[in-house]
Enzyme design. Structure first.
Site, PDB file in Angstrom:
ATOM      1  N   GLU A 262       0.893  -1.174   0.000  1.00 30.32           N
ATOM      2  CA  GLU A 262       0.000   0.000   0.000  1.00 30.32           C
ATOM      3  C   GLU A 262       0.920   1.210   0.000  1.00 30.32           C
ATOM      4  OE1 GLU A 262      -1.781   3.006   0.956  1.00 30.32           O
ATOM      5  OE2 GLU A 262      -2.228   2.185   2.934  1.00 30.32           O
ATOM      6  N   CYS A 296      -1.653   9.041   2.537  1.00 26.88           N
ATOM      7  CA  CYS A 296      -1.437   8.503   1.191  1.00 26.88           C
ATOM      8  C   CYS A 296      -2.631   8.848   0.308  1.00 26.88           C
ATOM      9  CB  CYS A 296      -1.148   7.015   1.231  1.00 26.88           C
ATOM     10  SG  CYS A 296      -2.385   6.104   2.092  1.00 26.88           S
TER      11      CYS A 296
HETATM   12  C1  UN1 Z   1      -2.782   6.207   4.750  1.00 26.52           C
HETATM   13  O1  UN1 Z   1      -2.619   7.395   4.541  1.00 26.52           O
HETATM   14  O2  UN1 Z   1      -1.791   5.419   4.750  1.00 26.52           O
HETATM   15  O3  UN1 Z   1      -8.593   6.999   3.640  1.00 26.52           O
HETATM   16  C2  UN1 Z   1      -4.074   5.595   5.108  1.00 26.52           C
HETATM   17  C3  UN1 Z   1      -7.907   7.565   4.505  1.00 26.52           C
HETATM   18  C4  UN1 Z   1      -7.638   6.825   5.780  1.00 26.52           C
HETATM   19  C5  UN1 Z   1      -6.462   5.933   5.639  1.00 26.52           C
HETATM   20  C6  UN1 Z   1      -5.245   6.538   5.057  1.00 26.52           C
HETATM   21  N1  UN1 Z   1      -8.793   6.057   6.117  1.00 26.52           N
HETATM   22  O4  UN1 Z   1      -7.489   8.703   4.373  1.00 26.52           O
END
Ligand code: UN1
Length: 510
Positions: A262, A296
């Site tokens: 991921e 992310c």
């Molecule tokens: C991440 O930034 O690694 O959708 C995860 C989102 C959160 C998870 C982010 N539920 O922004």
């Protein structure tokens, strides 16, 4: 700080635990953790040794032999109790996440809520974990598939979600009958130690053996590499940059291990002429400046139709003007600091490169100084007019920079821009036109793992599978049927007749 005490964070903390027992290694260097919020020193963590990793693996191997025999709903019961403990500590853990990582208290608490949600999800899942039954071509034969526990699962998590990403993986893996090793980011180990302390009571109260939930804080170059290379770990879930993931993926693939990758995103929101601007604006701003642009899923590109471009630009700069930047533990602030000074350097550098390529910073970009910004990690979120093909726009910079990009003509042109990057995590379209929305979701539409309509790119619920395509790595964590990755699949054919017919009509008589 009261919450540190409540969470069992001491002045000096050991870095590895097999569950309730901490390895008392002190000779591998000490991580000194400073808050990006205030710059103040919080506590230190002794890094674990390779020997500690050996101990963890040994206890994990032993624990797996037991844990895989516990009925899945009983494993779910343990996860239910963990969820309840997290409810008890939500404010404290949320505060520590905010203090150690720098995200707003709201988001810190939201992150703990994500952990609680995945616990609930995993508890329900523990009574399912189902395979299919198939029709056999042979008489008096039955076919089905079933899922068995896989073994030791390691979660390598990033600094930006110090606790939730572990829970997504570990809680699902636990109900699936796997045992867990957690290697958190060395930038935020205290939040991980706090989690280990929180689950300790559940492990003790249920008289569980060591090795089901273990933790190791250590160097990537030694401990991390050992983990990637170890055949005893059939599945490793890696959250991090594309560079980190590319290396991890290669090493794990070489030994035929399984990886959930991921990785980076370069997420865009498309605004068509039929956007409901009032609704879209908070989504864009939250997506771009939430967690100071260090999710992310953060919104990095805003692709706007030329007919509304000037209007959008104006309301966007106005909205940014109202942002309160400061200590994330103060609930009136929207934007906290970046994780450290290196991240500030990356922010500055990206803005410089964007300008060199022809971009124009139309808002923000300053590094804040003064009494309230002592840590030196606070920046004013930036809006940059840019073009999609710029080298820097093609990259993921983990900072609050929003590239404003113009498109003309049909929505397909906007989709081409949105897809015109190497990453493929999250994407959104804001439109009230169902043709545009459906085109965006169609096979010709967004190529991302997440595609939303009239919702921003960040803040996904745990019920859906989470992850993305292309250089985002292809892995899926969290909801939907992601649990399957944490199990080994087996096809079973049973002959309850007296003859032995072969499939495909093959005759073989002896
Ligand atoms: C991440 O930034 O690694 O959708 C995860 C989102 C959160 C998870 C982010 N539920 O922004």
């Amino acid at each position: 700080m009261e919450f540190l005490k409540k969470l069992g964070i001491k002045e000096k903390n050991f870095g590895s635990s097999t569950g309730t027992v901490w390895n008392e290694t002190t000779d591998q260097g000490e991580l000194k953790i400073y808050s990006p919020a205030t710059g103040e020193y919080i506590a230190s963590v002794y890094q674990a040794s390779e020997n500690d990793l050996g101990k963890l693996l040994k206890s994990s191997e032993e624990a797996f032999k037991y844990w895989r025999t516990v009925p899945a709903p009983k494993r779910g019961e343990i996860v239910r109790q963990i969820g309840n403990k997290l409810r008890e500590y939500k404010k404290d853990l949320g505060s520590l996440v905010s203090f150690e990582m720098g995200k707003s208290l709201q988001e810190g608490m939201g992150e703990v809520q994500e952990m609680i949600d995945i616990c609930d999800f995993a508890v329900g899942q523990s009574r399912q974990l189902y395979g299919f039954t198939m029709q056999s071509e042979r008489p008096m034969h039955r076919m089905y598939d079933q899922y068995h526990p896989l073994g030791i699962v390691c979660t390598i998590s990033a600094f930006n979600f110090p606790v939730a990403v572990w829970a997504w993986n570990a809680m699902l893996a636990a109900v699936c009958g796997d045992v867990n090793i957690w290697k958190p980011s060395s930038k935020v180990p205290l939040s991980a130690i706090a989690c280990q302390n929180i689950i300790k009571d559940v492990l003790v109260e249920n008289k569980l053996p060591e090795g089901i939930f273990t933790l190791i804080v250590g160097k990537g170059s030694t401990i991390g590499e050992k983990i990637l290379n170890d055949n005893r770990i059939p599945l490793i879930s890696v959250t991090g940059s594309t560079n980190v993931g590319r290396h991890a993926g290669e090493v794990i693939a070489k030994r035929f291990g399984r990886a959930i990758l991921e990785l980076g995103g370069n997420n865009a929101i498309i605004m068509t002429p039929e956007v409901d601007l009032k609704m879209a604006m908070p989504a864009v701003v939250f997506g771009a400046v939430g967690t100071a642009g260090q999710r992310c899923t953060s919104t990095r590109r805003l692709i706007v139709h030329e007919s509304i471009y000037d209007k959008v630009k104006e309301s966007l700069t106005k909205a940014y003007g109202g942002l309160k930047i400061g200590n994330p533990l103060d609930e009136k602030n929207h934007v906290g600091p970046l994780i450290d000074k290196n991240a500030v350097k990356d922010f500055n550098n990206a803005l410089k490169l964007a300008v060199e390529e022809g971009g124009k910073v139309i808002y923000g970009g300053q590094v804040l100084e003064g009494e309230n910004y002592k840590s030196g990690s606070y920046v004013v979120p930036a809006i940059v007019e840019a073009e999609n093909h710029y080298k820097i726009v093609q990259e993921e910079t983990f900072a609050p920079i929003l590239y404003l990009i113009k498109y003309s003509g049909d929505v397909k042109n906007a989709i081409a821009l949105q897809n015109g990057v190497v990453q493929g995590l999250s994407s959104s379209i804001f439109t009230n036109n169902m043709r545009e929305a459906e085109m965006f979701l169609s096979a010709e539409g967004s190529d991302c793992g997440i595609a939303n309509v009239n919702i921003g790119t960040s803040g996904a619920e745990i019920g859906g599978a989470f992850g993305g395509e292309k250089e985002t790595g292809g892995g899926r964590e969290s909801g939907s049927d992601s649990w399957k990755t944490y199990m080994r699949r087996q096809t079973n054919t049973i002959n309850y007749g007296t003859a032995l017919p072969l499939a495909q009509g093959i005759k073989f008589e002896i």
